[in-house]
Motif scaffolding. Structure first.
Motif, PDB file in Angstrom:
ATOM      1  N   ARG A   1      14.176  14.558  -9.468  1.00 61.34           N
ATOM      2  CA  ARG A   1      14.541  13.320  -9.938  1.00 61.34           C
ATOM      3  C   ARG A   1      14.987  12.558  -8.748  1.00 61.34           C
ATOM      4  O   ARG A   1      14.944  11.371  -8.664  1.00 61.34           O
ATOM      5  CB  ARG A   1      15.694  13.442 -10.748  1.00 61.34           C
ATOM      6  N   ASP A   2      15.278  13.148  -7.515  1.00 63.65           N
ATOM      7  CA  ASP A   2      15.685  12.295  -6.393  1.00 63.65           C
ATOM      8  C   ASP A   2      14.729  11.439  -5.832  1.00 63.65           C
ATOM      9  O   ASP A   2      14.852  10.468  -5.035  1.00 63.65           O
ATOM     10  CB  ASP A   2      16.212  13.350  -5.328  1.00 63.65           C
ATOM     11  N   LEU A   3      13.136  12.011  -6.046  1.00 65.76           N
ATOM     12  CA  LEU A   3      12.240  11.188  -5.676  1.00 65.76           C
ATOM     13  C   LEU A   3      12.115   9.664  -6.222  1.00 65.76           C
ATOM     14  O   LEU A   3      11.345   8.857  -5.692  1.00 65.76           O
ATOM     15  CB  LEU A   3      11.071  11.760  -5.760  1.00 65.76           C
ATOM     16  N   LEU A   4      12.713   9.704  -7.354  1.00 70.21           N
ATOM     17  CA  LEU A   4      12.586   8.246  -8.154  1.00 70.21           C
ATOM     18  C   LEU A   4      12.973   7.165  -7.368  1.00 70.21           C
ATOM     19  O   LEU A   4      14.023   7.038  -6.612  1.00 70.21           O
ATOM     20  CB  LEU A   4      13.768   8.351  -9.248  1.00 70.21           C
ATOM     21  N   GLY A   5      12.067   6.281  -7.389  1.00 70.18           N
ATOM     22  CA  GLY A   5      12.071   4.996  -6.354  1.00 70.18           C
ATOM     23  C   GLY A   5      11.865   5.200  -4.896  1.00 70.18           C
ATOM     24  O   GLY A   5      11.676   4.094  -4.248  1.00 70.18           O
TER      25      GLY A   5
ATOM     26  N   ARG B   1       0.930  -1.156   0.015  1.00 71.75           N
ATOM     27  CA  ARG B   1      -0.143  -0.060   0.091  1.00 71.75           C
ATOM     28  C   ARG B   1       0.853   1.209   0.165  1.00 71.75           C
ATOM     29  O   ARG B   1       0.468   2.355   0.554  1.00 71.75           O
ATOM     30  CB  ARG B   1      -0.948   0.205   1.131  1.00 71.75           C
ATOM     31  N   MET B   2       1.852   1.098  -0.343  1.00 73.78           N
ATOM     32  CA  MET B   2       2.838   2.171  -0.926  1.00 73.78           C
ATOM     33  C   MET B   2       2.934   2.549  -2.270  1.00 73.78           C
ATOM     34  O   MET B   2       3.128   1.920  -3.171  1.00 73.78           O
ATOM     35  CB  MET B   2       4.336   2.060  -0.243  1.00 73.78           C
ATOM     36  N   LEU B   3       2.920   3.935  -2.354  1.00 75.33           N
ATOM     37  CA  LEU B   3       3.058   4.622  -3.749  1.00 75.33           C
ATOM     38  C   LEU B   3       4.708   4.846  -4.121  1.00 75.33           C
ATOM     39  O   LEU B   3       5.138   5.691  -3.478  1.00 75.33           O
ATOM     40  CB  LEU B   3       2.267   5.818  -4.159  1.00 75.33           C
ATOM     41  N   GLU B   4       4.871   4.204  -5.056  1.00 77.02           N
ATOM     42  CA  GLU B   4       6.603   4.321  -5.301  1.00 77.02           C
ATOM     43  C   GLU B   4       6.726   5.058  -6.803  1.00 77.02           C
ATOM     44  O   GLU B   4       6.159   4.635  -7.868  1.00 77.02           O
ATOM     45  CB  GLU B   4       7.242   2.987  -5.402  1.00 77.02           C
ATOM     46  N   PHE B   5       7.506   6.128  -6.856  1.00 72.78           N
ATOM     47  CA  PHE B   5       7.881   6.927  -8.129  1.00 72.78           C
ATOM     48  C   PHE B   5       8.656   5.670  -8.929  1.00 72.78           C
ATOM     49  O   PHE B   5       9.812   5.551  -8.619  1.00 72.78           O
ATOM     50  CB  PHE B   5       8.536   8.164  -7.911  1.00 72.78           C
ATOM     51  N   VAL B   6       8.281   5.650 -10.226  1.00 76.55           N
ATOM     52  CA  VAL B   6       8.802   4.564 -10.913  1.00 76.55           C
ATOM     53  C   VAL B   6       9.210   5.162 -12.227  1.00 76.55           C
ATOM     54  O   VAL B   6      10.111   4.641 -13.008  1.00 76.55           O
ATOM     55  CB  VAL B   6       7.999   3.479 -11.292  1.00 76.55           C
ATOM     56  N   ALA B   7       8.921   6.542 -12.537  1.00 73.46           N
ATOM     57  CA  ALA B   7       9.252   7.118 -13.709  1.00 73.46           C
ATOM     58  C   ALA B   7       9.188   8.635 -13.302  1.00 73.46           C
ATOM     59  O   ALA B   7       8.094   9.046 -12.811  1.00 73.46           O
ATOM     60  CB  ALA B   7       8.977   6.942 -14.931  1.00 73.46           C
TER      61      ALA B   7
END
Length: 600
Positions: A62-66, A47-53
């Motif tokens: 861009r540091d938010l990626l992942g 139930r976590m939203l992960e930045f994948v792109a």
């Protein structure tokens, strides 16, 4: 190891190829939509939203990626917006303090030049489209930020964006599904191969060794261990890992596996973090960090093994280069269920084999005991019979003794005959029960054999007031041991005469039925109770009917008959109505064309 509040585990979704494909779609979306930035988040199983792109963002963005954030944090902001088709717009001034705090913690607010136009895009504005599947379940979110026009799009323009980008949004959902399926299929195939190995390896230890080979490949592991809690199996097959894992940590890991099974989650240990178990992080985190460092591993994963509500053990997966993904966690849990069922089945099979072995040993002991006792009985019985015969000869020569002694001698003689018959039956039962007892096969005319036995019992039947008849089809030839088949017919005819009241009848027939000879022995005697019919072929079984117990017998005749029939690849059955007689039916294979009738 720090166990204070921290961001959720990062880079848990997919690999480089999947992320590259999503980045290409994000680039296409921002270009078509006229925005500088497009970001894609996937909703993970935790139930976590992960930045994948993230396409077009500055370095800080861009540091938010992942990185990942709780889905509830995004809901707090999106619930404040207005929906226009596929997209939801949230104006910065609509944000509550709670929503703004969550965005600052988990998101990124770009630095934009000040603007005085009333429709200017603000740094805190948000435009997002929810990615949902056919069941309307949230699978991810696509964000657009910093429109190239510098202005907020109108409701009509936002609605048109949803229509224009429908294909790209569906493509994102397809990539989500494909990545999840690929990871699950790879692990599922290895688990299936492991389970299939049970068909060729019933020993639990041997099965676990084969399962380890398949799972190591499916999990893309550099090392893999399987530990069961109470079965004495612990497969630390890597010499290096066996040296590094301190046995004192087994208690911590066992308890962690119990909790992981209850929570239905896989535990991931990475440098500085234990994901999924705060207790393990607090009590064993530092030691696990040292363990990773000594192995030079990027991560280890604890996958619980269990069945129903019971945790049975765990798989310990060591990886050096490939990052563990959440899709693999889902597949690994399924593999843990499969392994758990396999372990339960293997243990049940082992217990069954152990029980069968104990029963076989008990049967062998019983057989040996019966044989020993019977042989020991033979000598004193023979001595008694011999002395009684000498006394009988002297009585015939004129020896005078009181009548009471004559009656006692007669009783003793009958008792010795019964003991001798019992000993012979026990020896025969033992012989027939031994797997190495050879069966001498030769053609035997069953009709002729029945005629001979009937002739032997004719006088006994007449004395008992029983009419004994027989009839046989010609050419009813079977292949077998003539002596054993004679004993079979003798036991059946003897019982028929013994348990039939005066005035009754006993009929023995032999008929051909296809490739079978059917021997039937029917009587009008006292019959067999329904309860006794299920036990009548058992060893030493005597009927509970008082009338049956008045007749002498050892309870071995029908048991011997059954063994003889089975040795001749036949069947024996009984039908009976208590008080109205019994019918015993024996079916034996007829001799084939290659067999030639000979003397019996």
């Amino acid at each position: 190891m720090n166990v204070e509040w921290q961001r959720p585990r990062a880079h848990a979704w997919g690999g480089d190829p999947e992320r590259a494909a999503l980045l290409a779609i994000a680039e296409d979306i921002r270009s078509r939509a006229g925005f500088k930035v497009c970001a894609v988040e996937v909703l993970r199983a935790d139930r976590m939203l992960e930045f994948v792109a993230i396409a077009g963002a500055d370095d800080e963005g861009r540091d938010l990626l992942g990185q990942a954030s709780p889905v509830d944090a995004m809901h707090a902001a999106l619930s404040l917006g207005a929906d226009y088709g596929a997209f939801t717009f949230v104006a910065g001034e609509w944000m509550t303090d709670e929503a703004s705090e969550l965005m600052a913690r988990y998101g990124h607010v770009p630095e934009l030049p000040p603007a005085n136009e009333p429709d200017a895009w603000l740094a805190t504005d948000m435009l997002a489209a929810r990615i949902v599947d056919a069941q309307e379940r949230l699978r991810g979110i696509v964000y657009l930020d910093e429109p190239l026009s510098g202005r907020r799009p109108t409701p009509e323009q936002i609605s048109e964006l949803g229509s224009m980008l429908a294909l790209q949004l569906r493509a994102i959902l397809t990539h989500f599904d494909r990545e999840q399926l690929e990871g699950q299929l790879r692990v599922a195939r290895s688990a299936s191969a492991a389970i299939r190995s049970m068909s060729s390896e019933r020993d639990l230890g041997g099965f676990l060794k084969k399962a380890r080979h398949h799972l190591k490949e499916g999990f893309r592991a550099s090392d893999l261990q399987i530990r069961l809690f109470d079965g004495g199996h612990e497969l630390n097959l890597s010499r290096r890992s066996e040296q590094d894992v301190d046995p004192r940590h087994h208690r911590l890991l066992d308890e962690a596996a119990q909790r992981a099974w209850s929570a239905q989650t896989a535990l991931i240990v990475e440098p500085g973090h234990v994901w999924g178990d705060e207790i393990l992080a607090r009590e064993g985190g530092e030691d696990l960090d040292l363990y990773l460092a000594r192995l030079g591993a990027a991560a280890v994963v604890l996958v619980p093994i269990g069945a129903a509500d019971e945790a049975l053990g765990y798989v310990w997966v060591v990886r050096h280069d490939v990052r563990w993904t959440e899709a693999e966690s889902i597949a690994a849990l399924s593999a843990g269920h499969d392994l758990g069922r396999a372990v339960v089945n293997a243990r049940a099979f082992a217990r069954e084999e152990q029980l069968v072995g104990e029963l076989q040993r008990l049967d062998q002991y019983r057989t040996q005991l019966i044989a020993t006792i019977t042989h020991e009985m033979k000598n004193p019985i023979g001595a008694l019979a011999g002395h009684l015969e000498l006394i009988d000869m002297q009585l015939e020569d004129g020896l005078q003794v009181p009548e009471a002694i004559v009656r006692s001698l007669s009783t003793m003689s009958r008792s010795v005959d019964r003991l001798s018959a019992l000993a012979s039956s026990l020896l025969e039962l033992t012989r027939l029960g031994q797997s190495d007892t050879p069966l001498v096969r030769r053609p035997v005319d069953l009709g002729d054999l029945v005629a001979e036995v009937a002739a032997l019992f004719e006088a006994q039947a007449r004395a008992a007031g029983v009419e004994l008849t027989f009839d046989a089809d010609s050419g009813s030839v079977v292949t077998g041991d003539a002596a054993e088949l004679e004993m079979l017919v003798t036991n059946l005819v003897s019982n028929a005469v013994k348990y039939t009241e005066p005035g009754g009848s006993a009929d023995v027939t032999v008929r051909r039925d296809g490739d079978r000879a059917v021997l039937t022995c029917a009587d009008s005697g006292i019959g067999i109770t329904p309860a006794d019919q299920d036990l009548v072929f058992g060893e030493f079984h005597r009927s509970g009917d008082p009338r049956a117990r008045q007749r002498p017998g050892s309870g071995l005749g029908l048991s011997i008959a059954k063994r003889i029939v089975e040795r001749h690849r036949g069947t024996i059955s009984v039908t009976s109505e208590h008080g109205n007689g019994s019918v015993f039916t024996v079916r034996l294979p007829l001799a084939g064309p290659e067999d030639h009738p000979g003397p019996t």
